[in-house]
Design a protein around this motif. Structure first.
Motif, PDB file in Angstrom:
ATOM      1  N   PRO A  98       6.262  -3.386 -58.251  1.00  0.00           N
ATOM      2  CA  PRO A  98       7.041  -3.282 -57.014  1.00  0.00           C
ATOM      3  C   PRO A  98       8.543  -3.387 -57.254  1.00  0.00           C
ATOM      4  O   PRO A  98       9.332  -2.750 -56.562  1.00  0.00           O
ATOM      5  CB  PRO A  98       6.529  -4.463 -56.185  1.00  0.00           C
ATOM      6  N   ALA A  99       8.963  -4.165 -58.261  1.00  0.00           N
ATOM      7  CA  ALA A  99      10.406  -4.333 -58.516  1.00  0.00           C
ATOM      8  C   ALA A  99      11.049  -3.052 -59.036  1.00  0.00           C
ATOM      9  O   ALA A  99      12.278  -2.927 -59.038  1.00  0.00           O
ATOM     10  CB  ALA A  99      10.610  -5.466 -59.517  1.00  0.00           C
ATOM     11  N   ASP A 100      10.229  -2.090 -59.500  1.00  0.00           N
ATOM     12  CA  ASP A 100      10.791  -0.856 -60.049  1.00  0.00           C
ATOM     13  C   ASP A 100      11.088   0.185 -58.978  1.00  0.00           C
ATOM     14  O   ASP A 100      11.627   1.240 -59.286  1.00  0.00           O
ATOM     15  CB  ASP A 100       9.809  -0.250 -61.070  1.00  0.00           C
ATOM     16  N   CYS A 101      10.699  -0.089 -57.734  1.00  0.00           N
ATOM     17  CA  CYS A 101      10.925   0.881 -56.663  1.00  0.00           C
ATOM     18  C   CYS A 101      12.341   0.715 -56.122  1.00  0.00           C
ATOM     19  O   CYS A 101      12.665  -0.305 -55.528  1.00  0.00           O
ATOM     20  CB  CYS A 101       9.901   0.705 -55.539  1.00  0.00           C
ATOM     21  N   HIS A 102      13.169   1.734 -56.341  1.00  0.00           N
ATOM     22  CA  HIS A 102      14.546   1.698 -55.824  1.00  0.00           C
ATOM     23  C   HIS A 102      14.781   2.856 -54.847  1.00  0.00           C
ATOM     24  O   HIS A 102      15.929   3.224 -54.592  1.00  0.00           O
ATOM     25  CB  HIS A 102      15.544   1.787 -56.975  1.00  0.00           C
ATOM     26  N   LEU A 103      13.723   3.448 -54.347  1.00  0.00           N
ATOM     27  CA  LEU A 103      13.862   4.574 -53.427  1.00  0.00           C
ATOM     28  C   LEU A 103      14.174   4.055 -52.030  1.00  0.00           C
ATOM     29  O   LEU A 103      13.486   3.153 -51.534  1.00  0.00           O
ATOM     30  CB  LEU A 103      12.582   5.415 -53.416  1.00  0.00           C
ATOM     31  N   THR A 104      15.210   4.613 -51.421  1.00  0.00           N
ATOM     32  CA  THR A 104      15.655   4.076 -50.130  1.00  0.00           C
ATOM     33  C   THR A 104      15.145   4.885 -48.937  1.00  0.00           C
ATOM     34  O   THR A 104      15.321   4.494 -47.811  1.00  0.00           O
ATOM     35  CB  THR A 104      17.191   4.063 -50.090  1.00  0.00           C
ATOM     36  N   PHE A 105      14.536   6.026 -49.187  1.00  0.00           N
ATOM     37  CA  PHE A 105      14.025   6.847 -48.073  1.00  0.00           C
ATOM     38  C   PHE A 105      12.528   6.569 -47.891  1.00  0.00           C
ATOM     39  O   PHE A 105      11.872   6.062 -48.817  1.00  0.00           O
ATOM     40  CB  PHE A 105      14.270   8.339 -48.378  1.00  0.00           C
ATOM     41  N   PRO A 106      11.966   6.863 -46.731  1.00  0.00           N
ATOM     42  CA  PRO A 106      10.540   6.589 -46.504  1.00  0.00           C
ATOM     43  C   PRO A 106       9.652   7.390 -47.455  1.00  0.00           C
ATOM     44  O   PRO A 106       9.777   8.607 -47.549  1.00  0.00           O
ATOM     45  CB  PRO A 106      10.313   7.034 -45.053  1.00  0.00           C
ATOM     46  N   HIS A 107       8.805   6.687 -48.184  1.00  0.00           N
ATOM     47  CA  HIS A 107       7.935   7.375 -49.141  1.00  0.00           C
ATOM     48  C   HIS A 107       6.651   6.552 -49.311  1.00  0.00           C
ATOM     49  O   HIS A 107       6.630   5.357 -49.011  1.00  0.00           O
ATOM     50  CB  HIS A 107       8.629   7.514 -50.497  1.00  0.00           C
TER      51      HIS A 107
END
Ligand code: SF4
Ligand code: SF4
Length: 206
Positions: free
Chosen positions: A177-186
């Motif tokens: 989970p810490a590797d997710c840096h996407l800021t748009f809904p996905h």
């Protein structure tokens, strides 16, 4: 129609020993060994530079230079605001001969961009690296220029790239989970959330 019987020739005792083949192979190996040895020695003295000698790359510590047109692991290109350039047109998914691309498109808040990928998966265990997905893309949104060729994994599941790895080729499994840096809904597989991120934190493209 008459049947023609072809009898296989019996091997001679000399041929059964396989010595001619073994000696022939040894001769070829020795010739190449001596040629490369003497050429490398000559090159170190500045001689015979026009004759090339075989070079051993100590892969993976010393990766071999790749050709510009080499097709490596895929990546999704990004806009200035960090969102994917992909407009979810599904052309790559449709053209893919291996059927290894899965896209779920969502509505983009910018009226100039019709859709974007909520989910974008490529199963590298099935991909044949044909490059059709790159060629067909009207937005230059997918490329195979990462230069990554070591895509081996311990399971079929690990061969599946999701949107996180496609947007950040430096990410390697296992992804948490810490590797997710996407800021748009996905669709966020690392955090297990159906939709993560919002368009408020990802400013719209001008
Ligand atoms: S390179 Fe070819 S097989 Fe692989 S995802 Fe693209 S279109 Fe499909
Ligand atoms: S990567 Fe390109 S071809 Fe594939 S869905 Fe996105 S815009 Fe269309």
């Amino acid at each position: 129609m008459p049947i023609k019987v072809v009898r296989r020739r019996e091997l001679t005792i000399w041929e059964k020993l396989y010595l001619p083949q073994i000696l022939g192979g040894l001769k070829i190996t020795t010739v190449h060994f001596l040629r490369n040895l003497s050429l490398h020695a000559a090159h170190s003295l500045g001689l015979l530079k026009h004759l090339s000698a075989a070079v051993t790359f100590q892969y993976p510590e010393q990766p071999r230079p790749l050709a510009v047109r080499f097709r490596g692991r895929h990546r999704l290109t990004v806009r200035d605001d960090g969102t994917p350039r992909c407009v979810g047109c599904m052309l790559c998914e449709t053209v893919c001969p291996a059927k290894c691309i899965t896209i779920i498109a969502g509505e983009h808040p910018d009226p100039n961009v019709e859709k974007y990928p909520i989910r974008f998966d490529i199963d590298l265990g099935v991909c044949v690296y044909c490059g059709y997905c790159v060629e067909v893309c009207p937005e230059d949104a997918i490329r195979m220029d990462t230069g990554i060729l070591d895509v081996a994994a311990f399971s079929r599941d690990q061969m599946k790239l999701d949107i996180h790895e496609l947007m950040d080729p430096a990410l390697r499994k296992p992804i948490g989970p810490a590797d997710c840096h996407l800021t748009f809904p996905h669709e966020c597989r690392p955090s297990g959330e159906q939709l993560k991120g919002d368009w408020i934190r990802a400013p719209l493209t001008p």
